[in-house]
Scaffold this motif. Structure first.
Motif: not given
Length: 471
Positions: A148-149, A176-178, A181-182, A187-194
């Motif tokens: 995964v990493g 990445l988002i999938q 979410r898995a 929180q990481t998704i939020d940071s990624l999109l911001n």
């Protein structure tokens, strides 16, 4: 180039035929090249050896056997050197060929030898491959290995590289988002999109973000009451404070507009989305200085009165004037002034104020009145006179107002009124149902304040009062 198997034209750079799946050997088959090179070298040496033998036989006597063996050893050593050079050259070429590395990577991936495929892909990138699909293929190998990493880091490298087209960029973010979410890593998704500056992608995943609440009014100075609305980009809860403290999940939940009136107001708000992500806190300050309407001009002054009097207010068209009689400040829920008000008997206090459409209450005018008629006829005596007159004409059957099938009638004192220079007590007729509820019938009666004679009160369309005898 055409496919050697089915003849389909192959796109330049492709590693296999899209029709039949046949591998396309872009890189020469180095093993065959080496073998052919060795064969050509041996044939050349054999020809040279044969020519040399013929020349020696014609020109020189035959050398001793020992010298011939040394010559053969030299030839063999030369062959070994040539063969080694070819092999080294072929190896060097393969080691530094992007096409060869990619060919071997694809083959290993097909055979599910993902670790080897990763090594080949990494070598191709190290050699300077600019094809972004190589990076995606490498990420797929990591994914197949449950690394995964490695998978996420490779997609992040592709995004950070800044060389992806729109479709490739959407693929990288989707992967990445999938993956995040898995494992519920919102929180990481939020940071990624911001940190994403692509509006299309941010819009596609706005439900996964916790954007700060939006305020319906910009902060600043206003001269009116503000119905401040707070909104969010997706499902969740907005929390806010008005005391300067930082909002959290224990603060007030926003459910309806916040009405800001006179004074300074500091609003702090935060949004928590359905995944528990917390937005930045937004702080806005509002200075409200309302333009308060002036107090109404009441023409009938406070004081003591001995004859029925009307309370008049000088007002302009459009003024919405409301009043109370219990000493409270009027609002738009109070009684509205529509015309002169008959002053009630005894002591009374009226409060008048203009109330604007947005609910702003102007300055209040308060008046105190004391009305006492100089007569021996009291309200109670006038009430008895009305009931007696209704009994006389058969309107009611008993002094209590019973009217048979018509139910019960009551006669309630309203106010004193001067009509045609005479003073009267005014009564309204009410009909009472079996449950005790009462409604006005629209009939009014006037009892002369000095002789207690009962009359019918008439009111025309212009609101002009007159009296008539009851037959």
């Amino acid at each position: 180039m055409n496919c050697p198997k089915c003849g389909t034209e192959i796109e330049e750079g492709s590693l296999y035929c899209t029709v039949c799946g046949e591998d396309i050997h872009i890189v020469p088959d180095f093993e065959s090249e080496v073998e052919q090179s060795m064969q050509d070298t041996m044939e050349q040496i054999a020809e040279e050896l044969q020519d040399t033998r013929k020349a020696d036989a014609e020109e020189k006597p035959q050398k001793p056997k020992k010298s011939y063996l040394g010559w053969l050893a030299g030839i063999f050593f030369l062959i070994i050197l040539v063969l080694a050079g070819v092999i080294v050259g072929a190896w060097y070429h393969m080691e530094h060929s992007v096409e060869y590395q990619l060919s071997r990577a694809v083959q290993c991936a097909r055979e599910q030898k993902y670790e080897q495929a990763v090594d080949y892909y990494l070598r191709a990138l190290e050699l300077g491959s600019m094809d972004q699909e190589v990076g995606f293929a490498l990420a797929d190998c990591y994914y197949a290995m449950d690394n995964v990493g490695g998978y996420e880091n490779q997609l992040l490298e592709l995004i950070d590289g800044g060389l992806l087209n729109q479709n490739q960029l959407e693929r990288a973010y989707a992967g990445l988002i999938q993956s995040y979410r898995a494992r519920n890593d919102y929180q990481t998704i939020d940071s990624l999109l911001n940190n994403c500056d692509n509006d299309v992608i941010r819009s596609s995943y706005q439900n996964l973000q916790a954007k700060a609440p939006e305020f319906g009014f910009e902060e600043g100075y206003y001269q009116e009451i503000i119905p401040l609305k707070l909104s969010s980009n997706t499902a969740g809860i907005i929390y806010y404070t008005m005391d300067g403290s930082e909002p959290d999940e224990s603060s007030t939940v926003y459910t309806a507009p916040i009405f800001l009136d006179n004074g300074e107001h500091t609003i702090k708000a935060v949004f928590v989305n359905q995944y528990g992500l917390v937005s930045d806190v937004v702080t806005k300050t509002y200075q409200i200085e309302l333009q308060i309407p002036i107090a109404p001009d009441v023409e009938t002054a406070s004081g003591e009165y001995s004859r029925p009097t009307m309370i008049w207010i000088n007002c302009e068209d459009g003024d919405a004037i409301y009043y109370t009689t219990d000493g409270t400040v009027p609002t738009d829920k109070s009684t509205r002034y529509t015309g002169a008000i008959p002053m009630p008997l005894g002591d009374s206090v009226y409060s008048f104020a203009i109330v604007e459409e947005d609910g702003i209450v102007g300055e209040v005018t308060q008046c105190s009145y004391s009305l006492q008629l100089h007569t021996d006829i009291t309200v109670d005596m006038a009430t008895i006179a009305v009931y007696n007159e209704m009994l006389r004409i058969g309107r009611i059957l008993t002094p209590e107002g019973y009217a048979g099938e018509n139910g019960v009638y009551q006669y309630r004192f309203q106010y004193p009124l001067t009509i045609e220079e005479e003073d009267y007590y005014i009564f309204a007729e009410l009909h009472v149902d079996e449950n005790g509820g009462s409604i006005r019938t629209g009939s009014f009666y006037a009892v002369q304040a000095y002789n207690c004679i009962c009359y019918k009160l008439l009111i025309d369309e212009s609101n002009i009062y007159s009296i008539a005898e009851i037959p």
